[in-house]
Design an enzyme around this catalytic site. Structure first.
Site, mmCIF file in Angstrom:
data_model
loop_
_atom_site.group_PDB
_atom_site.id
_atom_site.type_symbol
_atom_site.label_atom_id
_atom_site.label_comp_id
_atom_site.label_asym_id
_atom_site.label_seq_id
_atom_site.Cartn_x
_atom_site.Cartn_y
_atom_site.Cartn_z
ATOM 1 N N GLU A 1 0.823 -1.210 0.000
ATOM 2 C CA GLU A 1 0.000 0.000 0.000
ATOM 3 C C GLU A 1 0.858 1.262 0.000
ATOM 4 O O GLU A 1 0.459 2.285 -0.564
ATOM 5 C CB GLU A 1 -0.925 -0.005 1.225
ATOM 6 C CG GLU A 1 -1.942 -1.138 1.231
ATOM 7 C CD GLU A 1 -2.832 -1.148 -0.005
ATOM 8 O OE1 GLU A 1 -3.105 -0.051 -0.558
ATOM 9 O OE2 GLU A 1 -3.240 -2.239 -0.426
ATOM 10 N N HIS B 1 1.512 2.322 -3.574
ATOM 11 C CA HIS B 1 0.422 3.124 -4.130
ATOM 12 C C HIS B 1 0.466 4.547 -3.566
ATOM 13 O O HIS B 1 0.327 5.532 -4.307
ATOM 14 C CB HIS B 1 -0.928 2.491 -3.785
ATOM 15 C CG HIS B 1 -1.153 1.148 -4.389
ATOM 16 N ND1 HIS B 1 -0.907 0.857 -5.719
ATOM 17 C CD2 HIS B 1 -1.631 -0.016 -3.851
ATOM 18 C CE1 HIS B 1 -1.215 -0.396 -5.968
ATOM 19 N NE2 HIS B 1 -1.647 -0.954 -4.845
#
Length: 355
Positions: free
Chosen positions: A21, A24
């Site tokens: 994550e 991202h």
């Protein structure tokens, strides 16, 4: 089972998700996309803090996480929304998570191999007495296996693996390195046979060479091991598609942590146990990278597929892909994936309890 290795497995799995994550998140920030929340874990928040426009939170369930961007699930008037960015920016954001997992897997392997004195090489060093494949036209001592039937040899144990896979025909196309030159043996016939003083059947050539554990070789073997992990994941997926393995053979977060704990507990020393757990963690990191890039809606690969379709449609018809259709497909697939994950997790728990 050692609590230490259970905790270590949970920690590693949490780090893998967080790193994914964070990929991202980092690229989204670099592309000036508005990130509403960056969360590690799932479920109720046990800690959160807002810094600027983004809420950073730590949630109670360590298996999961997300990077919530404005407009990610539909249209938005915000010019900084994910859906309002250029295609190349959206692509980089989507692929960044898998990229981080792959790089992490490589770096962990590199760390584990850093102190290695040497690496077992796919080089023929000698032959069993009476081996019929040693000749000027066949194999010779010093030959390094490069490819077998078109498959590149990444690690030495793949030589026996690929030779066994070709036993049905007994005919092989071999690419070798011999005295610095490439040698190709086309339609080379080999079958395992019995040798005096040995139990079982063998091809008859032995691998005892070791490549020195210098900086260059350590990098090369770390890279090859990471690529081997990718190959392993694809092999598992192909076996699943062919029906050779079932969903019950798959493992979710609970099963993965259990496997890590077992690998650590069964080792002779704590040091070996940590090595085994980290090695498995590197494999899982690469697994996450490959799986997330599969063209399945609700996964990063599915979003990339929609992005390509959308850009293709706009190129030829000057119309955008209907976001409602995309959202519906993603929502349905997400429900199915969550149901599958729930089933696998329940199966993992039952299996652990029945041990």
């Amino acid at each position: 089972m050692s609590i230490f290795f259970i905790f270590l497995g949970i920690l590693i799995f949490g780090v893998l998700i967080a790193i994914h994550e964070f990929g991202h998140f980092t690229v989204a920030k670099l592309c000036h996309v508005r990130v509403e929340e960056f969360a590690v874990g799932m479920g109720p928040a046990i800690w959160h803090r807002q810094k600027g426009e983004t809420v950073y939170s730590l949630r109670i369930i360590p298996f999961g996480g997300y990077c919530a961007m404005t407009g990610e699930d539909g249209l938005s008037d915000d010019p900084r929304a994910f859906t309002n960015q250029a295609a190349w920016k959206r692509f980089l954001i989507l692929v960044a998570g898998a990229f981080n997992n792959f790089v992490l897997g490589f770096l962990v392997v590199l760390l584990l191999y850093a102190g290695s004195v040497g690496f077992r090489a796919p080089v023929v060093t000698s032959f069993m007495e009476g081996c019929p494949y040693e000749s000027a036209e066949g194999l010779q001592a010093g030959d390094r296996f490069v490819k077998i039937n078109g498959k590149r040899i990444l690690l030495y144990h793949e030589v026996s693996q690929f030779l066994l896979e070709g036993q049905e025909t007994g005919v092989y196309d071999l690419v070798l390195k011999r005295d610095g030159k490439t040698v190709t043996l086309k339609d080379f016939e080999m079958v395992p046979q019995e040798y005096e003083g040995r139990e079982g059947r063998y091809f008859g050539f032995l691998f005892e060479a070791v490549d020195e554990g210098n900086f260059v070789n350590t990098l090369q073997y770390s890279w090859n091991t990471t690529l081997y992990f990718v190959r392993t994941v694809w092999y598992g997926l192909s076996e699943l598609v062919r029906g050779h393995v079932s969903v019950n053979d798959m493992a979710g977060p609970v099963g993965i942590v259990d496997m890590m704990a077992e690998q650590g507990t069964q080792a002779e020393t704590t040091k070996d146990g940590i090595f085994n757990v980290l090695y498995l963690g590197a494999l899982i990191a690469v697994n996450l990278a490959v799986m997330n890039l599969l063209p399945i809606p609700a996964l990063d690969g599915g979003q990339i597929l929609f992005l390509v379709i959308d850009e293709g449609q706009r190129l030829f018809t000057h119309k955008k892909l209907n976001p409602k259709i995309q959202g519906t497909i993603n929502a349905v697939m997400m429900v199915l994936l969550l149901a599958l994950m729930g089933y696998i997790m329940l199966h993992d728990i039952v299996r652990i309890v029945q041990k």
